[in-house]
Enzyme design. Structure first.
Site, PDB file in Angstrom:
ATOM      1  CB  ALA A 321     158.980 118.644  35.259  1.00 44.97           C
ATOM      2  N   GLY A 322     157.851 116.128  36.189  1.00 43.81           N
ATOM      3  CA  GLY A 322     157.457 114.858  36.988  1.00 43.81           C
ATOM      4  C   GLY A 322     157.917 113.580  36.637  1.00 43.81           C
ATOM      5  CD1 TRP A 324     164.419 114.204  32.808  1.00 39.71           C
ATOM      6  CD2 TRP A 324     164.400 115.074  34.875  1.00 39.71           C
ATOM      7  NE1 TRP A 324     165.639 114.466  33.105  1.00 39.71           N
ATOM      8  CE2 TRP A 324     165.713 115.148  34.298  1.00 39.71           C
ATOM      9  CE3 TRP A 324     164.354 115.600  36.344  1.00 39.71           C
ATOM     10  CZ2 TRP A 324     166.948 115.250  35.021  1.00 39.71           C
ATOM     11  CZ3 TRP A 324     165.168 115.946  36.802  1.00 39.71           C
ATOM     12  CH2 TRP A 324     166.674 115.779  36.250  1.00 39.71           C
ATOM     13  CG  HIS A 325     162.050 114.838  39.248  1.00 40.52           C
ATOM     14  ND1 HIS A 325     161.383 115.866  38.741  1.00 40.52           N
ATOM     15  CD2 HIS A 325     163.034 115.535  39.922  1.00 40.52           C
ATOM     16  CE1 HIS A 325     162.239 116.985  38.994  1.00 40.52           C
ATOM     17  NE2 HIS A 325     163.304 116.842  39.852  1.00 40.52           N
ATOM     18  N   GLY A 326     160.915 110.469  38.103  1.00 40.87           N
ATOM     19  CA  GLY A 326     160.794 109.135  38.145  1.00 40.87           C
ATOM     20  C   GLY A 326     159.610 108.659  37.526  1.00 40.87           C
TER      21      GLY A 326
END
Length: 402
Positions: A321-322, A324-326
Site C-alpha cells: 500500500a505504501g 502504491w502511493h509512491g
C-alpha cells in the site's frame, strides 16, 4: 485534468449542460465516454491510448472469462492472469521500473538505473489499474455475471473518479447507469447536494490544505534554524493538509457524480477520530483499504494462518500500500509502519484488551486511545511527507530534540 484548475472550471459546466440540456438521453453514455477521454487527454494525450488499450484487454479478458465454462479451469486461470499481468505490468514499467533499478544499482553497483529510461508516469495509472484488476477478479469469482460494452466503458472512463478515486466497484456502479441515463431532469435536491460537495471539496483543498504548505517546510528541508516545536507544528500541519487534500478531492468527485445522477460511495469517515489503527484504516481512504483487503490481504491468507502469518500478511499488504502511493522507500516504510501498528493492535485486542472490555469503553480510555492513534498516524505521515528516508531520520531526531 485536475479538479481545482481553471480548465476543469470550464470543462465541468460544459459537460453538465450538454448532459442534461443538449444531448438526448440515449446519447448520454457516449457523452460520458467522450468526456472521460477528453478529461484524461488534457494531461498527456498520448497516454489516453494506453488507457484505451488496457481497457480493451480487460474487457476482452472479462468477456472471455464469461464465455468459458467453469470446468475449463486452466483456460480461465490463464485468461485471468493475462489480464492482470497486462494492467499490473504497465503499472510496474511506468511507475516502478526506475525505482527497482535504482535500488538494485545501489546494492550491486551495476549501473542498472542508467539503463531504464525515465518515463513520465501516466496520470492515475494506479487507480485505473486497481479498477481493471477488480473487474477481472470478480468476473472470475462469479461476482459479476455480465459485462456490457456500454456499461464497461462508462465505468472505465467515468471522469469524476478517474484520476484520484474513490475506487469504484463494478457491481455498485453499473446498476446506476440505466437509471441515471434515463432521468428526464436532474433532481433539485441532487443538484444542491452535488454543488455543495463540490464547493466543500474546493474549500478543503484550496483554502485549508494549501494553507498548510506554509508550515511543512521543516519536513521537506530540515535546517538548523528550526526548533523541535517547528517540526511538531510541521508534522501536525501535514496531517491536516493530507486529510483535507484527499477528502477534498473525494468530495469534488462525489459532487460531480451527483450532478450526473450517480452516487459514489463515501471515501472518508472522520478517520482522525478513530480509537485504534485498525479503525483508522476502516475510515481512511475506504475504497483503497477495502480493495487491499479484498484483493491482496484475503488472497494471501488473511488472518487464517495463525498470529505470525497474519502479522506477516499485514506487513506485506501495508508495504505494498505504501509502494502504491509512491515509488520510493520512504513510502514503503510508511506502509510497514502501519502494518506494524495493525499487527500490534491485533495482538493487543486478542490477548490483552479482551480481559478489560468494560474498561476499554470508558470515556477516558476512549479519549486516550483516540489521541494515541492520531499521534501514531501523525508520526507516520512524516515518512509520507519527506523526500527520502535520510531526511525522515533527521526529522525524527529533531522531534525528540536531538
Amino acid at each position: 485534468m485536475i479538479f481545482n484548475t481553471w480548465l476543469f472550471a470550464i470543462f465541468g459546466p460544459i459537460v453538465f449542460v450538454l448532459y442534461w440540456y443538449v444531448v438526448p438521453p440515449r446519447l448520454r453514455a457516449a457523452l460520458l465516454i467522450v468526456a472521460g477521454l477528453v478529461f484524461y487527454a488534457a494531461s498527456i494525450p498520448a497516454y489516453t491510448l494506453l488507457v484505451l488499450a488496457l481497457g480493451l484487454v480487460t474487457f476482452a479478458c472479462a468477456r472471455g472469462l464469461l464465455a468459458l465454462s467453469l470446468d475449463r479451469t486452466g483456460a480461465r486461470r490463464w485468461t485471468l492472469a493475462y489480464g492482470i499481468v497486462a494492467s499490473v505490468g504497465v503499472l510496474a514499467v511506468f511507475k516502478y521500473a526506475k525505482f527497482f533499478a535504482g535500488t538494485f544499482d545501489g546494492v550491486c553497483a551495476h549501473g542498472c538505473a542508467n539503463v531504464v529510461p525515465s518515463l513520465i508516469v501516466p496520470l492515475a495509472v494506479s487507480f485505473f489499474t486497481f479498477e481493471f484488476v477488480h473487474v477481472l477478479v470478480d468476473v472470475y469469482l462469479g461476482k459479476i455475471a455480465r459485462i456490457g460494452t456500454r456499461d464497461f466503458w462508462v465505468f472505465a472512463l467515468f471522469f469524476p473518479t478517474m484520476v484520484a478515486g474513490p475506487i469504484k466497484r463494478y457491481q455498485n456502479f453499473v446498476p446506476q447507469i440505466e437509471r441515471a441515463l434515463s432521468m428526464p431532469r436532474l433532481d433539485p435536491l441532487l443538484f444542491a447536494t452535488g454543488a455543495f460537495r463540490i464547493a466543500l471539496g474546493l474549500a478543503k483543498k484550496s483554502i485549508v490544505a494549501d494553507s498548510m504548505n506554509a508550515f511543512i517546510g521543516p519536513l521537506q528541508a530540515p535546517l538548523p534554524i528550526y526548533t523541535p516545536a517547528d517540526y511538531w507544528i510541521a508534522a501536525l500541519a501535514y496531517a491536516v493538509k493530507i486529510y483535507f487534500d484527499f477528502t477534498g478531492y473525494s468530495d469534488i468527485a462525489i459532487g460531480c457524480s451527483l450532478l450526473l445522477g450517480f452516487q459514489i460511495l463515501e471515501n472518508f469517515d472522520r478517520p482522525y477520530f478513530a480509537e485504534n489503527v485498525s479503525q483508522f484504516w476502516r475510515r481512511w481512504h475506504i475504497s483503497l483499504s477495502s480493495w487491499i483487503r479484498d484483493y491482496v490481504f484475503v488472497p494471501l491468507g488473511g488472518s487464517r494462518g495463525g498470529r505470525l502469518m497474519t502479522i506477516a500478511n499485514l506487513a506485506v499488504v501495508m508495504g505494498l500500500a505504501g509502494l502504491w502511493h509512491g515509488a520510493a522507500w520512504h513510502f514503503v516504510v510508511w506502509g510497514l509502519w502501519h502494518g506494524l501498528g495493525l499487527g500490534v493492535h491485533r495482538i493487543w485486542t486478542q490477548y490483552v484488551a479482551v480481559h478489560y472490555e468494560k474498561l476499554a469503553h470508558t470515556p477516558v480510555v476512549r479519549a486516550v486511545s483516540t489521541v494515541g492513534t492520531f499521534g501514531f498516524v501523525t508520526l507516520g505521515w512524516v515518512l509520507f511527507a519527506v523526500p527520502s528516508l535520510g531526511v525522515a531520520g533527521i526529522v525524527y531526531m529533531k522531534l525528540v530534540g536531538r
